[in-house]
Design an enzyme around this catalytic site. Sequence first.
Site, PDB file in Angstrom:
ATOM      1  N   LYS A 205       0.821  -1.209   0.000  1.00 30.85           N
ATOM      2  CA  LYS A 205       0.000   0.000   0.000  1.00 30.85           C
ATOM      3  C   LYS A 205       0.860   1.266   0.000  1.00 30.85           C
ATOM      4  CE  LYS A 205      -4.157  -1.905   1.975  1.00 30.85           C
ATOM      5  NZ  LYS A 205      -4.753  -2.259   0.692  1.00 30.85           N
TER       6      LYS A 205
ATOM      7  N   THR B  91      10.660  -3.454   2.726  1.00 32.87           N
ATOM      8  CA  THR B  91       9.722  -4.329   3.421  1.00 32.87           C
ATOM      9  C   THR B  91      10.179  -5.773   3.307  1.00 32.87           C
ATOM     10  OG1 THR B  91       7.371  -4.800   3.734  1.00 32.87           O
ATOM     11  CG2 THR B  91       8.095  -4.459   1.462  1.00 32.87           C
TER      12      THR B  91
ATOM     13  N   LYS C 119      14.337  -6.181   5.366  1.00 31.09           N
ATOM     14  CA  LYS C 119      14.608  -5.132   6.362  1.00 31.09           C
ATOM     15  C   LYS C 119      15.942  -5.330   7.079  1.00 31.09           C
ATOM     16  CE  LYS C 119       9.890  -3.672   7.437  1.00 31.09           C
ATOM     17  NZ  LYS C 119       8.926  -3.417   8.514  1.00 31.09           N
TER      18      LYS C 119
ATOM     19  N   ASP D  86       9.097   2.260  12.089  1.00 34.12           N
ATOM     20  CA  ASP D  86       7.967   1.408  12.487  1.00 34.12           C
ATOM     21  C   ASP D  86       7.504   1.685  13.923  1.00 34.12           C
ATOM     22  OD1 ASP D  86       7.638  -0.014  10.102  1.00 34.12           O
ATOM     23  OD2 ASP D  86       9.160  -1.488  10.650  1.00 34.12           O
TER      24      ASP D  86
ATOM     25  N   ARG E  16       6.298 -17.643  22.013  1.00 39.27           N
ATOM     26  CA  ARG E  16       6.320 -19.119  21.935  1.00 39.27           C
ATOM     27  C   ARG E  16       7.707 -19.630  22.328  1.00 39.27           C
ATOM     28  NH1 ARG E  16       4.899 -21.378  16.062  1.00 39.27           N
ATOM     29  NH2 ARG E  16       6.817 -20.235  15.576  1.00 39.27           N
TER      30      ARG E  16
ATOM     31  N   ALA F 189      13.163 -18.127  24.926  1.00 35.67           N
ATOM     32  CA  ALA F 189      14.544 -17.619  24.860  1.00 35.67           C
ATOM     33  C   ALA F 189      14.628 -16.353  23.993  1.00 35.67           C
ATOM     34  CB  ALA F 189      15.473 -18.694  24.313  1.00 35.67           C
ATOM     35  N   LYS F 190      13.786 -16.268  22.950  1.00 35.00           N
ATOM     36  CA  LYS F 190      13.825 -15.062  22.103  1.00 35.00           C
ATOM     37  C   LYS F 190      13.250 -13.852  22.834  1.00 35.00           C
ATOM     38  CE  LYS F 190      12.709 -15.526  17.684  1.00 35.00           C
ATOM     39  NZ  LYS F 190      11.945 -16.109  16.532  1.00 35.00           N
TER      40      LYS F 190
HETATM   41  P1  ATR Z   1       8.255 -10.787  11.959  1.00 27.66           P
HETATM   42  O1  ATR Z   1       9.217 -10.067  11.060  1.00 27.66           O
HETATM   43  O2  ATR Z   1       6.824 -10.744  11.493  1.00 27.66           O
HETATM   44  O3  ATR Z   1       8.409 -10.413  13.388  1.00 27.66           O
HETATM   45  P2  ATR Z   1       9.547 -13.249  12.691  1.00 27.66           P
HETATM   46  O4  ATR Z   1      10.817 -12.557  13.048  1.00 27.66           O
HETATM   47  O5  ATR Z   1       9.607 -14.567  11.969  1.00 27.66           O
HETATM   48  O6  ATR Z   1       8.634 -12.334  11.788  1.00 27.66           O
HETATM   49  O7  ATR Z   1       8.691 -13.412  14.050  1.00 27.66           O
HETATM   50  C1  ATR Z   1       7.437 -14.034  14.064  1.00 27.66           C
HETATM   51  C2  ATR Z   1       6.885 -14.015  15.494  1.00 27.66           C
HETATM   52  O8  ATR Z   1       5.604 -14.673  15.510  1.00 27.66           O
HETATM   53  C3  ATR Z   1       7.734 -14.773  16.494  1.00 27.66           C
HETATM   54  O9  ATR Z   1       7.534 -14.214  17.777  1.00 27.66           O
HETATM   55  C4  ATR Z   1       7.133 -16.177  16.418  1.00 27.66           C
HETATM   56  O10 ATR Z   1       7.364 -16.980  17.530  1.00 27.66           O
HETATM   57  P3  ATR Z   1       8.766 -17.795  17.672  1.00 27.66           P
HETATM   58  O11 ATR Z   1       9.774 -16.760  18.067  1.00 27.66           O
HETATM   59  O12 ATR Z   1       8.512 -18.783  18.743  1.00 27.66           O
HETATM   60  O13 ATR Z   1       9.035 -18.403  16.331  1.00 27.66           O
HETATM   61  C5  ATR Z   1       5.669 -15.823  16.344  1.00 27.66           C
HETATM   62  N1  ATR Z   1       4.883 -16.899  15.725  1.00 27.66           N
HETATM   63  C6  ATR Z   1       4.924 -17.289  14.433  1.00 27.66           C
HETATM   64  N2  ATR Z   1       4.047 -18.275  14.214  1.00 27.66           N
HETATM   65  C7  ATR Z   1       3.419 -18.514  15.396  1.00 27.66           C
HETATM   66  C8  ATR Z   1       2.399 -19.423  15.813  1.00 27.66           C
HETATM   67  N3  ATR Z   1       1.845 -20.274  14.949  1.00 27.66           N
HETATM   68  N4  ATR Z   1       1.999 -19.384  17.105  1.00 27.66           N
HETATM   69  C9  ATR Z   1       2.557 -18.499  17.968  1.00 27.66           C
HETATM   70  N5  ATR Z   1       3.525 -17.625  17.630  1.00 27.66           N
HETATM   71  C10 ATR Z   1       3.952 -17.625  16.364  1.00 27.66           C
END
Ligand code: ATR
EC number: 1.1.1.25
Length: 275
Positions: free
Chosen positions: A17, A63, A67, A104, A154, A157-158
């Site tokens: 967009k 995007t 990034k 952002d 989820r 650790a992250k």
């Molecule tokens: P983005 O750039 O959108 O942040 P990313 O760095 O891949 O993409 O992060 C995706 C986020 O969504 C993470 O916090 C991921 O959890 P993990 O760190 O455990 O991977 C979370 N995420 C993705 N799919 C998920 C799901 N099905 N259920 C819960 N959390 C999810």
Amino acid sequence: MSNELYAVVGHPINHSKSPRIHSLFAKQTGEPVEYTAIQAPLDGFANTVRQFFESGGKGLNVTVPFKEQAWELADQRTARAEKAGAANTLYQNSEGRLVADNTDGQGLVQDLTVNHGIQLKGANILVLGAGGAVRGVLGPLLAQKPASMTIANRTVAKAEALATLFAEDAGATILSACGFEAPDQPFDVIINGTSASLQGDLPPVRTNVITAGTVVYDMMYSLQTTTFNQWALDNGAVRVFDGLGMLIEQAAESFRVWRGVQPDTASVIDVLRND
Ligand code: ATR
């Protein structure tokens, strides 16, 4: 004056967009901005950027999935981009050096505080997710001085790594990390920064994190109520917002960085909501 060229680079890019938003900003402000979309090959981001600036381009938005590459490619970074670990805005400074910025987080804070009138100072905030999107907004959120910020993910650790990284930005804010199921009391503001809905999932948080007073913000946006916001409404939330305002506010901040002119966003949010 002839138009100056800007673009958004991504892969894929056809649904972006940004050209629509920046064209509306240009029209409204009278700035001589022409804004297009460029799909870079997955292995050709750096070349695409180089060619764009060599042929006279003035600024780029970046995007998915580039990034982080934009951040690495830059000769220098603004403080907010440095901390975000990713860049959504590129331009050349007066010495021709490539500068990376990240708008952002400012976009999210602006949408929450100005467009929706939400007080973040002193608030108890629950942030869901610990990926790139969340890392990009934590600094500006913490700068609002919430009372507490809980990062739930989820992969715990992250979340813990982000809490450590942003510890120095927290000031008096109590910053903590946990899994989705740990938070067990109501929050003032809940921000969904996961991509769970792309897989048809919901982050499995307890429903008692929500009360009628909780503001729920999904960084995703969609024409219909987002999956996460629908879940929140079904569990007692009254005020839910999606990420369209954030998208337009981050664009406005990029436009301001490039042009030194602040576009009006409310009218552009209205237009896009009704597109
Ligand atoms: P983005 O750039 O959108 O942040 P990313 O760095 O891949 O993409 O992060 C995706 C986020 O969504 C993470 O916090 C991921 O959890 P993990 O760190 O455990 O991977 C979370 N995420 C993705 N799919 C998920 C799901 N099905 N259920 C819960 N959390 C999810």
